[in-house]
Design an enzyme around this catalytic site. Structure first.
Site, mmCIF file in Angstrom:
data_model
loop_
_atom_site.group_PDB
_atom_site.id
_atom_site.type_symbol
_atom_site.label_atom_id
_atom_site.label_comp_id
_atom_site.label_asym_id
_atom_site.label_seq_id
_atom_site.Cartn_x
_atom_site.Cartn_y
_atom_site.Cartn_z
ATOM 1 C CD GLU B 100 -94.439 -9.724 23.755
ATOM 2 O OE1 GLU B 100 -93.465 -9.313 24.090
ATOM 3 O OE2 GLU B 100 -95.066 -8.841 22.995
ATOM 4 C CG HIS B 169 -96.881 -9.202 13.022
ATOM 5 N ND1 HIS B 169 -95.462 -9.422 13.121
ATOM 6 C CD2 HIS B 169 -97.388 -8.414 13.883
ATOM 7 C CE1 HIS B 169 -94.959 -8.347 13.883
ATOM 8 N NE2 HIS B 169 -96.071 -7.662 14.606
#
Lengths: 332, 365
Positions: B100, B169
């Site tokens: 990322e 998450h």
């Protein structure tokens, strides 16, 4: 290796300009004319000079907190740089960036970056733009970073991305052997940073970063590869900074003087002078003319900066967004 | 259709500014899932501008070992980008490794050099892995370089609890992004708003982060066929009312609307404000509504400390203090990570009943 007279002239002029800019900038910093910290790069001039000698304004470079040399080698104006360091409105970034954030997008300079390693993916992104547009042959990305940055994850991520996407990138690791005060022998798990290229399946080359001709030659091949669509190269350029990490840092607290003397003897500018003199490539008069002209340029840069206005207070609020329908100008 | 026409979907909003889903539209449109509106808008923007490309993990997903062609096995997390790689190819639908910081940084570099990258960060929690690139490069480049550049970058990710994705998450930490000067944050709440806000985000010259709550992704609603932009920084009324203002963002706007419907059955007339954008955000709509109802409940799935709910409460204290008949109330997640167990997870998230009970306590009924 054969160099044109113009190129030879440019190499010397650029190295000398960087050297004198750093010395002049430091002098101004100690006089209290800079508004914050500065990180001099004198000693390392051969690296940006030997690499940027192959670049045009369509190529992009990403730089570091020690970025003045990269800026100068990429063609930035020393007046606007000096004014930026003095926080003036006429500075390269209107006095809002300072020494660690000098950029010039019109010259292909993506900015000095004060987060160690953080400009490396930016150079990869610039190369991605080139590849996306099919313009690798005229626009490559060069990421300058130090030995300290090789411990940053994002640098390794960037190398992996550039390798899998075969992007036109040159990873230029300026190994000056110290990350702030911490020696590379302590902080880096290998004494061969270039060898890390193997793990990304790209070429890695160790280069004498005190020898501008060696840098020039290695960069030539790396940039040729990039322009030909053959992908990235990692160059490890072994170099040395003569001053401390920042203007007020005394490197004698963590470096031995025999080490400093060894590198001073290998000084890139003196090496250049000796070589061109031995080979009768440039006369002492030519070299002196360049030095005189740079002295004058530095004096003009200082005068320009000192006589420039401060940014108006409104500049505090501008340039945060291109457009923002609800600007917050501070709650007071 | 020109952009100027597209930015004025007056036929969709009524004169009073209330968006009323259902019959009565005079623009052609479709009742579809949020994810379909999202996907269709990406397609519109890829068609509209050759400089737009999408990058992220598994956004096509998988490559054939023999032909090296992308398989579109995933079509992106929650199928956000399904079908795009077939039409736009792997250079524009660029599958990225799990990296990322690297690919967000590369996207910033691409944006600085003239492209308009759209980055899929998968789960909102992964923002932190790329946070330095967002904060130090995407958001600050324009300012620290004295306005000489811009960063036309769009990012999106899935937030929120409710799907058993647990602590790493399920984040909704909008305030961690809204806190950053230079970055814009938008939080659509239905197919109509995600379509208009995603188009506006991609066309905007500043970095914009669009947050999709997972609970919205399969929600169904009306969205016009034609492409249009909604203004960044404007909220909307989901319902007008006189007794109390309920302020929602992303999925909590749905929660507020459900709470308002339940309150209506008890004779309490709540007004619902859907913020839609968190930076910039619509101060005027908050102040206007609170001045009218004199009571306010802010509903935010994020944890409460230094949250958007706190920010809105501060704005109300500053700009509408004299109009308040009751203390400002916040209904948020507790100061905990999001738990896995269904019962605990449900208790973490603001529910319509929590809002109803807060309002009834406030009104003393």
């Amino acid at each position: 290796m054969r160099l044109t007279r113009e190129k030879l002239h440019w190499l010397y002029e650029t190295m000398y300009r960087i050297r004198r800019f750093e010395e002049t900038m430091l002098e101004q910093t100690f006089r209290g004319n800079a508004m914050g910290v500065t990180h001099p790069s004198d000693g390392q001039e051969a690296v940006p000079t030997g690499i940027c000698a192959h670049l045009t304004e369509k190529d992009w470079i990403g730089s570091t907190h020690r970025g003045h040399g990269h800026c100068i080698a990429k063609g930035l104006d020393t007046k606007a740089m000096m004014a930026e360091i003095m926080g003036r409105y006429t500075g390269q970034c209107k006095g809002k960036g300072g020494s660690m954030h000098i950029a010039d997008f019109s010259k292909g300079m993506l900015g000095a970056n004060a987060i160690v390693g953080a400009s490396v993916p930016l150079a990869v992104g610039a190369a991605l733009t080139a590849k996306y547009r099919g313009l690798e042959n005229e626009s490559v990305g060069v990421a300058f970073f130090g030995d300290g940055a090789t411990s940053q994850g994002v640098v390794h991520e960037s190398m992996n991305l550039a390798a899998i996407w075969k992007l036109p990138v040159i990873f230029a690791c300026e190994n000056n052997q110290y990350a702030e005060a911490t020696p590379a022998w302590y902080a880096v798990s290998t004494d061969d940073i270039a060898a890390r290229a193997d793990s990304y399946g790209i070429p890695g080359v160790q280069v004498d970063g005190m020898n501008v001709f060696a840098v020039y030659e290695a960069a030539e091949e790396a940039i040729r590869r990039a322009r030909a669509g053959e992908g990235p190269t990692l160059l490890e350029l072994k170099t040395y900074r003569y001053h401390g990490h920042f203007h007020a840092d005394d490197p004698k607290k963590y470096r031995k003087s025999d080490e400093e003397e060894e590198y001073l003897e290998r000084d890139c500018i003196q090496h250049f002078e000796r070589l061109v003199s031995q080979q009768n490539a440039m006369t002492e008069a030519e070299l002196e003319a360049i030095r005189d002209s740079i002295e004058q340029e530095m004096q003009e840069a200082v005068d320009f900066a000192l006589n420039s206005p401060m940014p108006p207070i409104e500049e505090l609020y501008s340039d945060v967004y291109v457009n923002y329908s609800n600007p917050l100008v501070g709650l007071r | 259709m020109t952009t100027a026409e597209a930015t004025e979907p007056t036929s969709v909003l009524t004169d009073s500014g209330v968006f009323v889903p259902g019959p009565g539209y005079d623009v052609p449109g479709t009742v579809e899932r949020y994810r379909d509106s999202f996907n269709r808008t990406l397609r519109d923007e890829l068609n509209r501008d050759a400089d737009v490309f999408i990058m992220g993990e598994d956004i096509s997903g998988g490559f054939d070992r023999d032909t090296l062609e992308p398989l579109d096995a995933w079509g992106g997390p929650f199928a956000a980008t399904k079908g795009l790689v077939q039409d736009f190819g792997p250079d524009r639908i660029r599958d990225a490794p799990i990296s990322e910081a690297g690919f967000v940084g590369a996207a910033v570099g691409a944006a600085l050099t003239g492209l308009r990258p759209v980055v899929d960060l998968m789960y909102f929690d992964f923002v932190t892995v790329a946070y330095d690139q967002l904060l130090s490069n995407a958001a600050k480049s324009r300012y620290m370089f004295g306005g000489q550049t811009k960063v036309p970058l769009t990012l999106f990710a899935r937030s929120g609890g409710g799907t058993g994705h647990a602590a790493q998450h399920s984040e909704s930490f909008y305030s961690m992004l809204a806190h950053i000067p230079g970055l814009k944050v938008v939080v659509p709440s239905d197919p109509y708003t995600v379509r208009g806000l995603l188009a506006a985000a991609i066309r905007d010259d500043d970095p914009v982060f669009l947050v999709n709550d997972k609970k919205l992704i399969n929600e169904v609603g009306f969205a016009p066929d034609e492409s249009y932009e909604l203004p960044l920084g404007k909220g909307r009324y989901l319902k007008h009312g006189d007794d109390v203002t309920l302020i929602g963002m992303s999925y909590t706007s749905v929660v507020c609307k459900q709470a308002a419907d339940a309150l209506a059955e008890e004779g309490i007339d709540a007004e619902v404000v859907d913020m839609l954008c968190l930076s910039p955000f619509d101060e005027e709509i908050i102040v206007e509504s609170v001045k009218k109802t004199n009571r306010v409940v802010i509903v935010d799935e994020d944890t409460p400390r230094a949250s958007m709910a706190s920010e809105f409460a501060a704005i109300i204290a500053d700009k509408a203090f004299d109009y308040l008949d009751a203390p400002v109330k916040r209904v948020t997640g507790p100061h905990t990570p999001v738990p896995y167990n269904k019962g605990l997870e449900t208790a973490f998230m603001p529910q319509p009943d929590d809002v109803v009970n807060t309002v009834k306590t406030m009104l003393g009924v």
